[in-house]
Design a protein around this motif. Structure first.
Motif, PDB file in Angstrom:
ATOM      1  N   GLY A   1       0.784  -1.229   0.000  1.00  0.00           N
ATOM      2  CA  GLY A   1       0.000   0.000   0.000  1.00  0.00           C
ATOM      3  C   GLY A   1       0.812   1.273   0.000  1.00  0.00           C
TER       4      GLY A   1
ATOM      5  N   ALA B   1       3.125   0.912  -6.034  1.00  0.00           N
ATOM      6  CA  ALA B   1       2.328   0.026  -6.884  1.00  0.00           C
ATOM      7  C   ALA B   1       3.197  -0.895  -7.716  1.00  0.00           C
ATOM      8  CB  ALA B   1       1.409   0.857  -7.772  1.00  0.00           C
TER       9      ALA B   1
ATOM     10  N   ASN C   1       2.596  -4.848  -4.557  1.00  0.00           N
ATOM     11  CA  ASN C   1       1.264  -5.428  -4.757  1.00  0.00           C
ATOM     12  C   ASN C   1       1.167  -6.833  -4.168  1.00  0.00           C
ATOM     13  OD1 ASN C   1       0.318  -3.153  -5.987  1.00  0.00           O
ATOM     14  ND2 ASN C   1       0.548  -3.923  -8.082  1.00  0.00           N
TER      15      ASN C   1
ATOM     16  N   ALA D   1       0.720  -6.349  -0.513  1.00  0.00           N
ATOM     17  CA  ALA D   1      -0.660  -5.940  -0.222  1.00  0.00           C
ATOM     18  C   ALA D   1      -1.597  -7.132  -0.370  1.00  0.00           C
ATOM     19  CB  ALA D   1      -1.072  -4.803  -1.154  1.00  0.00           C
TER      20      ALA D   1
ATOM     21  N   GLY E   1      -1.207   5.084   3.312  1.00  0.00           N
ATOM     22  CA  GLY E   1      -0.991   4.758   1.906  1.00  0.00           C
ATOM     23  C   GLY E   1      -2.162   5.153   1.031  1.00  0.00           C
ATOM     24  N   SER E   2      -3.223   5.671   1.641  1.00  0.00           N
ATOM     25  CA  SER E   2      -4.383   6.109   0.867  1.00  0.00           C
ATOM     26  C   SER E   2      -4.595   7.595   1.110  1.00  0.00           C
ATOM     27  CB  SER E   2      -5.631   5.326   1.297  1.00  0.00           C
ATOM     28  OG  SER E   2      -5.814   5.430   2.700  1.00  0.00           O
ATOM     29  N   ARG E   3      -5.225   8.264   0.143  1.00  0.00           N
ATOM     30  CA  ARG E   3      -5.533   9.696   0.285  1.00  0.00           C
ATOM     31  C   ARG E   3      -4.312  10.517   0.712  1.00  0.00           C
ATOM     32  NH1 ARG E   3     -11.404   9.740   0.567  1.00  0.00           N
ATOM     33  NH2 ARG E   3     -11.699   8.681  -1.422  1.00  0.00           N
ATOM     34  N   SER E   4      -3.198  10.258   0.075  1.00  0.00           N
ATOM     35  CA  SER E   4      -1.954  10.911   0.518  1.00  0.00           C
ATOM     36  C   SER E   4      -1.998  12.423   0.403  1.00  0.00           C
ATOM     37  CB  SER E   4      -0.767  10.389  -0.284  1.00  0.00           C
ATOM     38  OG  SER E   4      -0.512   9.064   0.069  1.00  0.00           O
ATOM     39  N   GLU E   5      -2.902  12.928  -0.439  1.00  0.00           N
ATOM     40  CA  GLU E   5      -2.970  14.383  -0.609  1.00  0.00           C
ATOM     41  C   GLU E   5      -3.615  15.044   0.609  1.00  0.00           C
ATOM     42  OE1 GLU E   5      -4.948  12.191  -1.885  1.00  0.00           O
ATOM     43  OE2 GLU E   5      -6.997  12.940  -1.997  1.00  0.00           O
TER      44      GLU E   5
ATOM     45  N   PHE F   1     -12.642   5.735   6.142  1.00  0.00           N
ATOM     46  CA  PHE F   1     -13.198   4.449   5.689  1.00  0.00           C
ATOM     47  C   PHE F   1     -12.384   3.273   6.232  1.00  0.00           C
ATOM     48  CE2 PHE F   1     -10.759   6.616   2.344  1.00  0.00           C
ATOM     49  CZ  PHE F   1      -9.676   5.755   2.205  1.00  0.00           C
ATOM     50  N   LEU F   2     -13.014   2.094   6.171  1.00  0.00           N
ATOM     51  CA  LEU F   2     -12.383   0.855   6.655  1.00  0.00           C
ATOM     52  C   LEU F   2     -11.494   0.255   5.575  1.00  0.00           C
ATOM     53  CD1 LEU F   2     -15.345  -0.939   8.457  1.00  0.00           C
ATOM     54  CD2 LEU F   2     -13.215  -0.143   9.493  1.00  0.00           C
ATOM     55  N   PRO F   3     -10.418  -0.376   5.947  1.00  0.00           N
ATOM     56  CA  PRO F   3      -9.860  -0.458   7.297  1.00  0.00           C
ATOM     57  C   PRO F   3      -8.896   0.693   7.600  1.00  0.00           C
ATOM     58  CG  PRO F   3      -8.621  -1.904   5.839  1.00  0.00           C
ATOM     59  CD  PRO F   3      -9.675  -1.232   4.988  1.00  0.00           C
ATOM     60  N   ASP F   4      -8.662   1.551   6.580  1.00  0.00           N
ATOM     61  CA  ASP F   4      -7.574   2.541   6.693  1.00  0.00           C
ATOM     62  C   ASP F   4      -7.700   3.446   7.921  1.00  0.00           C
ATOM     63  OD1 ASP F   4      -7.996   1.525   4.036  1.00  0.00           O
ATOM     64  OD2 ASP F   4      -6.467   2.915   3.338  1.00  0.00           O
TER      65      ASP F   4
ATOM     66  N   GLU G   1      -5.865   1.786  10.676  1.00  0.00           N
ATOM     67  CA  GLU G   1      -4.588   1.105  10.404  1.00  0.00           C
ATOM     68  C   GLU G   1      -3.518   2.087   9.956  1.00  0.00           C
ATOM     69  OE1 GLU G   1      -5.159  -2.017   7.539  1.00  0.00           O
ATOM     70  OE2 GLU G   1      -5.883  -3.418   9.046  1.00  0.00           O
TER      71      GLU G   1
ATOM     72  N   HIS H   1     -10.607   4.014  -3.058  1.00  0.00           N
ATOM     73  CA  HIS H   1     -10.115   4.785  -1.915  1.00  0.00           C
ATOM     74  C   HIS H   1      -8.694   4.397  -1.500  1.00  0.00           C
ATOM     75  CE1 HIS H   1     -14.168   5.940  -1.700  1.00  0.00           C
ATOM     76  NE2 HIS H   1     -14.571   5.310  -0.608  1.00  0.00           N
ATOM     77  N   SER H   2      -8.380   3.107  -1.582  1.00  0.00           N
ATOM     78  CA  SER H   2      -7.107   2.644  -1.023  1.00  0.00           C
ATOM     79  C   SER H   2      -6.714   1.314  -1.654  1.00  0.00           C
ATOM     80  CB  SER H   2      -7.231   2.449   0.491  1.00  0.00           C
ATOM     81  OG  SER H   2      -7.973   1.274   0.759  1.00  0.00           O
ATOM     82  N   THR H   3      -5.497   0.895  -1.369  1.00  0.00           N
ATOM     83  CA  THR H   3      -5.029  -0.412  -1.843  1.00  0.00           C
ATOM     84  C   THR H   3      -5.950  -1.525  -1.356  1.00  0.00           C
ATOM     85  OG1 THR H   3      -2.792   0.446  -1.666  1.00  0.00           O
ATOM     86  CG2 THR H   3      -3.006  -1.935  -1.915  1.00  0.00           C
ATOM     87  N   ASN H   4      -6.443  -1.369  -0.145  1.00  0.00           N
ATOM     88  CA  ASN H   4      -7.357  -2.378   0.394  1.00  0.00           C
ATOM     89  C   ASN H   4      -8.598  -2.523  -0.475  1.00  0.00           C
ATOM     90  OD1 ASN H   4      -5.914  -3.053   2.822  1.00  0.00           O
ATOM     91  ND2 ASN H   4      -6.367  -0.962   3.484  1.00  0.00           N
TER      92      ASN H   4
ATOM     93  N   LEU I   1      -7.784  -4.235  -3.793  1.00  0.00           N
ATOM     94  CA  LEU I   1      -7.685  -5.691  -3.687  1.00  0.00           C
ATOM     95  C   LEU I   1      -9.057  -6.335  -3.615  1.00  0.00           C
ATOM     96  CD1 LEU I   1      -4.613  -5.556  -1.419  1.00  0.00           C
ATOM     97  CD2 LEU I   1      -4.750  -6.991  -3.456  1.00  0.00           C
TER      98      LEU I   1
ATOM     99  N   LEU J   1      -3.576  -4.727 -10.514  1.00  0.00           N
ATOM    100  CA  LEU J   1      -3.306  -3.504  -9.760  1.00  0.00           C
ATOM    101  C   LEU J   1      -2.186  -2.728 -10.439  1.00  0.00           C
ATOM    102  CD1 LEU J   1      -5.157  -4.689  -7.662  1.00  0.00           C
ATOM    103  CD2 LEU J   1      -3.447  -4.233  -5.920  1.00  0.00           C
TER     104      LEU J   1
ATOM    105  N   PRO K   1      -0.322   1.510 -10.846  1.00  0.00           N
ATOM    106  CA  PRO K   1      -0.327   2.863 -10.271  1.00  0.00           C
ATOM    107  C   PRO K   1      -1.426   3.699 -10.926  1.00  0.00           C
ATOM    108  CG  PRO K   1       1.887   2.232 -10.970  1.00  0.00           C
ATOM    109  CD  PRO K   1       0.952   1.185 -11.487  1.00  0.00           C
TER     110      PRO K   1
ATOM    111  N   ASP L   1      -3.023  11.303  -6.522  1.00  0.00           N
ATOM    112  CA  ASP L   1      -2.742  10.404  -5.410  1.00  0.00           C
ATOM    113  C   ASP L   1      -1.679   9.393  -5.839  1.00  0.00           C
ATOM    114  OD1 ASP L   1      -2.859   9.173  -3.025  1.00  0.00           O
ATOM    115  OD2 ASP L   1      -4.801   8.213  -3.319  1.00  0.00           O
ATOM    116  N   CYS L   2      -0.876   8.964  -4.879  1.00  0.00           N
ATOM    117  CA  CYS L   2       0.219   8.068  -5.235  1.00  0.00           C
ATOM    118  C   CYS L   2      -0.198   6.599  -5.227  1.00  0.00           C
ATOM    119  CB  CYS L   2       1.374   8.266  -4.257  1.00  0.00           C
ATOM    120  SG  CYS L   2       0.888   7.938  -2.553  1.00  0.00           S
TER     121      CYS L   2
ATOM    122  N   VAL M   1      -2.773   2.996  -5.844  1.00  0.00           N
ATOM    123  CA  VAL M   1      -2.996   2.042  -6.928  1.00  0.00           C
ATOM    124  C   VAL M   1      -4.453   2.098  -7.371  1.00  0.00           C
ATOM    125  CG1 VAL M   1      -1.226   0.417  -6.228  1.00  0.00           C
ATOM    126  CG2 VAL M   1      -3.531   0.187  -5.317  1.00  0.00           C
TER     127      VAL M   1
END
Ligand SMILES: Cc1ncc(COP(=O)(O)O)c(C=O)c1O
Lengths: 384, 75
Positions: A33, A36, A41, A44, A230-234, A241-244, A247, B12-15, B18, B33, B35, B43-44, B46
């Motif tokens: 995460g 890429a 991957n 992940a 690793g999500s919504r880095s901006e 949201f789950l699970p981020d 975590e 939203h996320s890598t999770n 997947l 998956l 980039p 956003d960086c 995937v």
């Protein structure tokens, strides 16, 4: 050597657990995460497979409802610290581990009202006492599924139905049961299922999680920590949201590789088959120990209503002395003392002395139980 | 340069990526998956890439399963 300390952490682990961890360390190694590229991957994917395994184990369809933590203690802290506010009421029981009791007592200091429903001397809980403790402000019922001291199972499904009927949530500490006893979040009406990876799921230490049921409003459950996901880095605010949301920070991927292998191993072997074997061990141990003069057993005698953690004392011998002698003279590893559970020992009347606890697991045998019973008989005879 | 055409599902996320890949796979759609293409997001993270010819089926699987995504785009 006889390893009877599975209630603390299981040993040995199935070879597939170690293999999965070595495979991750030698062949993949990347951060899930955070990029890429292909190894990232694959990393992940390993974490996702572990989520799927845990979701299947607890009968939940959406793997993203599984939040990984470093153990059940962290999962319990997440709920207790993240959901309870001054003025809220929470119900717990008299057999709890400090992983539950300490964070609850801490919220008590900040204005949360904590009711500890007494348990019976065998570690059981009368469901009507939960009903009587309910208040309009009850936000949570928080209980272990089975006691780590005497192994007694609590009637979780019944309590879950009471929680639903009264519009409150049920948090269950499955440290001692996940993998050893069926846990079905749907059928048992569990809203928040906290688990640890290193006991009856046969994963490594440093793994565990919180499975969040659909009745839980995420906006009412604050995360224990915030940070990179690793999500919504901006964005500089935590994702919702789950699970981020729960975590932050790089996960224990090598541990989760092992945990996934452990959960799959348990499911392939069959929880019912594991349960049958462990009930046989428990019955035989209880039968053997109860025939020894000078030995006092705690908890109920019916193996169907308990897990294979059995506590006892030998008359005239401190648990600490018994533990040392069982280790050094009989090569039998067990845990003595208070087992991080002063409340439970008060309930069964063994505070502050504690007990000797034999915690058996799937790899123990009936022959080992025989040897252990003989060892205890020898120690008891010396004192008799 | 490969000239194949694709569609991507932003998530939203890598999770979430997947989970989408998992569900599409169960429905017989090959998904990978990759980039997030820069023209779609800064956003960086995937996203999930499918072959353009599978776009329609992908859209119907996504709506039938109600999976959360941030949209399906041609690239
Ligand atoms: C009932 C119970 N709760 C919580 C814990 C704490 O587990 P962990 O150290 O994995 O967080 C244990 C085991 O030590 C336990 O038996």
């Amino acid at each position: 050597m006889i390893y009877f300390d599975n209630a603390a952490t299981s040993w040995p682990k199935p070879p597939c657990v170690t293999e999965a961890m070595v495979r991750f360390m030698t062949d993949i190694g990347a951060n899930p995460g955070r990029a890429a590229h292909r190894p990232a991957n694959r990393a992940a994917g390993i974490v996702y497979d572990a989520r799927k395994a845990a979701a299947e184990l607890f009968h939940l369809s959406d793997p993203l409802r599984v939040v990984f933590t470093c153990n059940v203690t962290e999962a319990l802290n997440c709920v207790i610290n993240g959901m309870l506010h001054p003025g809220d009421h929470v119900i717990t029981g008299g057999m709890e581990h400090n992983a539950m009791m300490r964070p609850l007592r801490r919220t008590g200091e900040t204005g949360v009202e904590v009711t500890v429903v007494p348990c019976t001397a065998e570690g059981g809980l009368d469901v009507s006492s939960i009903v009587n403790a309910l208040r309009p402000s009850t936000a949570l019922i928080a209980l272990n599924h089975a006691s780590n001291v005497v192994g007694t199972l609590l009637p979780i499904a019944e309590i879950g139905r009471i929680a639903r009927a009264n519009n409150t949530l049920l948090l269950v500490d499955t440290a001692q049961t996940a993998g050893a006893v069926p846990v079905d979040m749907e059928a048992d009406c569990i809203d928040l299922c906290a688990f640890t990876g290193h006991k009856s799921l046969y994963g490594p230490t440093g793994t565990g999680g919180l499975v969040i049921g659909e009745r839980v409003e995420l906006s009412r459950l604050a995360p224990l920590k915030r940070g990179g996901t690793g999500s919504r880095s901006e964005q500089e605010l935590q994702p919702d949201f789950l699970p981020d949301k729960y975590e932050s920070g790089t996960l224990n991927v090598v541990g989760l590789a092992g945990l996934e292998a452990g959960i799959r191993w348990v499911m392939n072997r069959g929880i019912h088959a594991i349960r049958d074997h462990e009930m046989n061990l428990t019955s035989k141990l209880i039968e053997g120990l109860s025939g020894i003069p000078g030995v006092t057993l705690y908890g109920g005698s019916d193996a169907r209503r308990r897990i294979p953690a059995v506590s006892f004392n030998i008359e005239g011998m401190e648990p600490s002395e018994a533990g040392l002698r069982l280790d050094e003279e009989y090569s039998l590893m067990c845990r003595v003392g208070l087992h991080c559970s002063p409340a439970a020992h008060r309930t069964i009347g063994t505070f502050p002395r504690g007990t000797i606890r034999f915690g058996m697991g799937v790899f123990n045998t009936l022959a080992e139980v025989d040897t252990a019973v003989q060892a205890v008989a020898c120690l008891a005879r010396e004192k008799g | 340069m490969k000239q194949d055409s694709y569609a991507v599902i932003l998530v939203h996320s890598t999770n979430h990526a997947l989970r989408v890949q998992d569900v599409l796979g169960k429905n017989g759609i090959a998904a990978k998956l990759v980039p997030v293409p820069r023209q779609l997001s800064s956003d960086c993270g995937v996203c999930v890439r499918v072959n353009r010819i599978d776009k329609e089926t992908t859209a119907s699987v996504l709506s039938a399963t109600g999976l959360e995504t941030d949209g399906l785009y041609d690239i």
